[in-house]
Design an enzyme around this catalytic site. Structure first.
Site, PDB file in Angstrom:
ATOM      1  N   ASP A  11     -10.566   4.737  -2.256  1.00  0.00           N
ATOM      2  CA  ASP A  11      -9.574   3.672  -2.066  1.00  0.00           C
ATOM      3  C   ASP A  11      -9.041   3.785  -0.645  1.00  0.00           C
ATOM      4  O   ASP A  11      -9.286   4.773   0.046  1.00  0.00           O
ATOM      5  CB  ASP A  11      -8.437   3.830  -3.098  1.00  0.00           C
ATOM      6  CG  ASP A  11      -7.319   2.815  -2.873  1.00  0.00           C
ATOM      7  OD1 ASP A  11      -7.611   1.602  -2.844  1.00  0.00           O
ATOM      8  OD2 ASP A  11      -6.169   3.231  -2.675  1.00  0.00           O
ATOM      9  N   SER A  12      -8.249   2.787  -0.258  1.00  0.00           N
ATOM     10  CA  SER A  12      -7.640   2.843   1.083  1.00  0.00           C
ATOM     11  C   SER A  12      -6.529   3.896   1.130  1.00  0.00           C
ATOM     12  O   SER A  12      -5.939   4.133   2.189  1.00  0.00           O
ATOM     13  CB  SER A  12      -7.025   1.486   1.408  1.00  0.00           C
ATOM     14  OG  SER A  12      -5.986   1.221   0.475  1.00  0.00           O
ATOM     15  N   CYS A  74     -10.864   0.110  -5.312  1.00  0.00           N
ATOM     16  CA  CYS A  74     -10.038  -0.675  -4.390  1.00  0.00           C
ATOM     17  C   CYS A  74     -10.486  -2.127  -4.507  1.00  0.00           C
ATOM     18  O   CYS A  74     -11.663  -2.445  -4.270  1.00  0.00           O
ATOM     19  CB  CYS A  74     -10.253  -0.155  -2.971  1.00  0.00           C
ATOM     20  SG  CYS A  74      -9.510  -1.150  -1.676  1.00  0.00           S
ATOM     21  N   GLU A 153       2.532   3.800  -0.498  1.00  0.00           N
ATOM     22  CA  GLU A 153       1.897   4.928   0.210  1.00  0.00           C
ATOM     23  C   GLU A 153       2.916   5.940   0.741  1.00  0.00           C
ATOM     24  O   GLU A 153       2.640   7.119   0.859  1.00  0.00           O
ATOM     25  CB  GLU A 153       1.042   4.418   1.377  1.00  0.00           C
ATOM     26  CG  GLU A 153      -0.300   3.810   0.971  1.00  0.00           C
ATOM     27  CD  GLU A 153      -1.315   4.854   0.499  1.00  0.00           C
ATOM     28  OE1 GLU A 153      -1.411   5.916   1.137  1.00  0.00           O
ATOM     29  OE2 GLU A 153      -1.965   4.591  -0.528  1.00  0.00           O
ATOM     30  N   CYS A 184      -4.617  -4.957  -7.529  1.00  0.00           N
ATOM     31  CA  CYS A 184      -4.627  -3.919  -6.481  1.00  0.00           C
ATOM     32  C   CYS A 184      -4.424  -2.590  -7.200  1.00  0.00           C
ATOM     33  O   CYS A 184      -3.522  -2.469  -8.039  1.00  0.00           O
ATOM     34  CB  CYS A 184      -3.492  -4.158  -5.491  1.00  0.00           C
ATOM     35  SG  CYS A 184      -3.241  -2.775  -4.373  1.00  0.00           S
ATOM     36  N   HIS A 186      -3.175   0.041  -6.351  1.00  0.00           N
ATOM     37  CA  HIS A 186      -1.868   0.687  -6.129  1.00  0.00           C
ATOM     38  C   HIS A 186      -0.835   0.234  -7.167  1.00  0.00           C
ATOM     39  O   HIS A 186       0.094   0.961  -7.505  1.00  0.00           O
ATOM     40  CB  HIS A 186      -1.310   0.321  -4.748  1.00  0.00           C
ATOM     41  CG  HIS A 186      -1.892   1.087  -3.602  1.00  0.00           C
ATOM     42  ND1 HIS A 186      -3.166   0.855  -3.119  1.00  0.00           N
ATOM     43  CD2 HIS A 186      -1.359   2.059  -2.815  1.00  0.00           C
ATOM     44  CE1 HIS A 186      -3.385   1.672  -2.085  1.00  0.00           C
ATOM     45  NE2 HIS A 186      -2.331   2.398  -1.882  1.00  0.00           N
TER      46      HIS A 186
HETATM   47  N1  DGL Z   1      -5.682  -0.251  -3.427  1.00  0.00           N
HETATM   48  C1  DGL Z   1      -6.160  -1.333  -2.604  1.00  0.00           C
HETATM   49  C2  DGL Z   1      -6.598  -2.549  -3.452  1.00  0.00           C
HETATM   50  O1  DGL Z   1      -6.835  -2.361  -4.644  1.00  0.00           O
HETATM   51  C3  DGL Z   1      -5.136  -1.667  -1.523  1.00  0.00           C
HETATM   52  C4  DGL Z   1      -5.781  -2.138  -0.272  1.00  0.00           C
HETATM   53  C5  DGL Z   1      -4.898  -1.996   0.950  1.00  0.00           C
HETATM   54  O2  DGL Z   1      -4.867  -0.886   1.534  1.00  0.00           O
HETATM   55  O3  DGL Z   1      -4.237  -2.984   1.313  1.00  0.00           O
HETATM   56  O4  DGL Z   1      -6.735  -3.662  -2.886  1.00  0.00           O
END
Ligand code: DGL
Length: 263
Positions: A11-12, A74, A153, A184, A186
């Protein structure tokens, strides 16, 4: 590469740990490498090319570290790069968007679906395109939430204005919808707060993604046959102390094997 090889999950940043948590329940004997690219986060406001380049670097890392399959945990990376990754790399790769749609199909009664996601995922219409494969009669409302990932984050609770921001975004969704997809990875981290402002079905793609991974491994005869608990290692391109703190809160276990790598 063999059945005992690793599974790469990325993931990011910390968001993909919401998918990792479900994978550990469904596949407790698998060895997992989790890559959190928090040094390059957020992805949601980047270009397709930038996201694809970052994802290829992560796939190269997984291939170099003996991975037999990869989960793009992600939505933004799934929307931007899943097809490219599947065309570029020979190992099995899955994303999270089809799983999110599967989860919504199971619960919606009126086919009116809300989606919260990053601006990139919303603008890509990836969820709309996936939903349209099943029904034409869906009424879909999407809302891009650029603030959520950076807030999560560094610690959602550290933002006193979090409820105002959350309420404002949810107020743009359809009041008729009976289902909200957390588009998302997150967002399941703040699901309890989302539930304050949306009382319908809330779909987290994580569970369906873990089940999809199980099926993929079984189909390719890649399931780890060990009866031992699998090892989980974390590689992050941002601040590993901050990642560890936020991830442990959600995962509810101590992270022992975490390494900070170059972004
Ligand atoms: N967890 C990522 C998603 O599901 C977030 C992406 C981001 O860093 O903006 O899109």
């Amino acid at each position: 590469m063999n059945n005992n090889s690793n599974i790469g999950v990325f993931d990011s940043g910390v968001g993909g740990t919401t998918v990792l948590k479900e994978i550990l329940k469904v596949l407790p004997h698998e060895n997992i490498l989790y890559y959190g690219d928090s040094g390059n986060a957020p992805y949601g406001q980047k270009s397709t090319e930038e996201i694809q380049k970052l994802c290829c670097r992560i796939l190269d890392f997984f291939i170099a570290n003996n991975c037999k399959a990869v989960v793009v945990a992600c939505n933004t990376a799934t929307a931007a790069a899943l097809d490219k990754l599947k065309n570029t790399y020979s190992i099995p790769i899955i994303g999270v968007i089809s799983a999110g749609v599967k989860g919504a199909l199971k619960v919606t009664k009126n086919n009116r679906i809300n989606i919260l996601a990053t601006p990139f995922t919303v603008d890509s219409n990836a969820y709309i395109k996936e939903l349209r494969k099943h029904f034409k009669s869906f009424k879909i409302t999407q809302e891009g939430c650029p603030e959520f990932c950076p807030m999560i984050e560094i610690g959602w609770e550290t933002h006193p204005d979090r409820y105002d921001i959350l309420k404002s975004h949810i107020s743009h969704l359809s009041q008729e919808a009976d289902t909200l997809i957390l588009g998302c990875t997150h967002y399941p981290i703040i699901k309890n707060d989302i539930e304050r402002f949306f009382s319908g079905n809330i779909v987290d793609p994580a569970r369906e993604t873990a089940l999809e991974l199980y099926s993929l491994l079984r189909l390719n005869d890649l399931l780890n046959t060990s009866s031992k608990k699998g090892k989980v290692e974390f590689f992050v391109t941002g601040d590993k102390k901050l990642f560890k703190k936020i991830a442990e809160q959600f995962l509810e276990f101590e992270i022992k094997n975490i390494y900070q790598i170059d972004k």
